[in-house]
Design an enzyme around this catalytic site. Sequence first.
Site, mmCIF file in Angstrom:
data_model
loop_
_atom_site.group_PDB
_atom_site.id
_atom_site.type_symbol
_atom_site.label_atom_id
_atom_site.label_comp_id
_atom_site.label_asym_id
_atom_site.label_seq_id
_atom_site.Cartn_x
_atom_site.Cartn_y
_atom_site.Cartn_z
ATOM 1 N N HIS A 239 0.841 -1.335 0.010
ATOM 2 C CA HIS A 239 0.063 0.085 -0.041
ATOM 3 C C HIS A 239 0.797 1.301 -0.124
ATOM 4 O O HIS A 239 1.985 1.272 0.421
ATOM 5 C CB HIS A 239 -1.023 -0.140 1.274
ATOM 6 C CG HIS A 239 -0.159 0.126 2.544
ATOM 7 N ND1 HIS A 239 0.329 1.043 2.978
ATOM 8 C CD2 HIS A 239 0.209 -1.186 3.373
ATOM 9 C CE1 HIS A 239 0.952 0.958 4.548
ATOM 10 N NE2 HIS A 239 0.489 -0.458 4.448
ATOM 11 N N ASN A 240 0.294 2.223 -0.703
ATOM 12 C CA ASN A 240 1.180 3.531 -0.684
ATOM 13 C C ASN A 240 2.319 3.726 -1.368
ATOM 14 O O ASN A 240 3.133 4.580 -1.264
ATOM 15 C CB ASN A 240 0.903 4.279 0.748
ATOM 16 C CG ASN A 240 -0.394 4.614 1.234
ATOM 17 O OD1 ASN A 240 -1.038 3.809 1.869
ATOM 18 N ND2 ASN A 240 -0.643 5.845 0.776
#
Length: 341
Positions: A239-240
Amino acid sequence: MQSWKLSEIAKLLGGQFVGSDDPVITGAAGLDEAVAGDLTFVTTVQLLAQLKNSGASAVLIGPDMETQVPAVRLGNPYDGFADFLALFQTPLDRVFPAGVHTTAVIDPTADVSAAACIGPHCVVGPGCVVGAGSRLESHVTLGPDVCLGEDCLIYAQVAIREGCQLGNRVILHSGTCVGSDGFGFLPSKQGLKKIPQVGIVVLEDDVEIGSNSCIDRATTGRTVIGQGSKIDNLVQVGHNVKIGCHTVLCGQSGVAGSTTIGNGVAVGGCASVGDHIKVGDGAQIAGKAGIISDVGPGETLFGTPAIDIKESFRLFASLRKLPELLRRVRKLEEIQNKPVD
């Protein structure tokens, strides 16, 4: 069976036909596998000698090469070979038949271009946008509010979850999941509390992702794969993560959450990049390397934990000398400890 005379291939590739014979070409293969009727290629003068043992009927050669085998001379033989291979690809209309299959389920609020192809048992959720020329093979699922640009190729059994955005000419191979939840959990007295993952994934133009890879949605904000980047099979992107343009991630590599990888980076197979790390533009990370700290632009790293590749080679070379060094140390200790008469 498709066939071309070598002179016809020369025109197709924009090269120079070389030789008096004009063989009929029906296939393509590397030097070692080529048989009669195949076209092969060589990239260096040193490889020309291997043509004597190759069964190829013709060869693509570079500007300064000479050979007795019928040939086409090009500025870049490998590039020309790739262009020739494209002639053997199964036509897209056969893989992705035109129109919308009767078994597809398309939400009334979805905006699907009349020039898109939707295959058997596909699901296109509410608020989705599918651009002109984009093609979905069978059993593809688009969650709510997914946006596909133009001329995307989405192969069978791909899942693109809610809100994710794909640019133009994106290719996703079978089994890939874009937008699954990031691995976010908060330790508590009751156990691991799930942190809601409310961000999205953005795949920019010309991104290609291999089979069974997973690109996690951001906790908040966006996970981004930059323009022209290519991701192999069985790759995990957390994620991210932000990946720059024209970067390559090879099979079974993994990138942990909130890491930034620059432009033109190459990550080898089975390599792992830790969380909250920055990898500079043009860096090269060798296969099975473990990255636990920031990597500067243009660095080449190897090992676990990864270090400069030249230093790692010196260390490995030293390891081979350890048995002999230990024997010498023991002899010196025996001499030192020997009683003096």
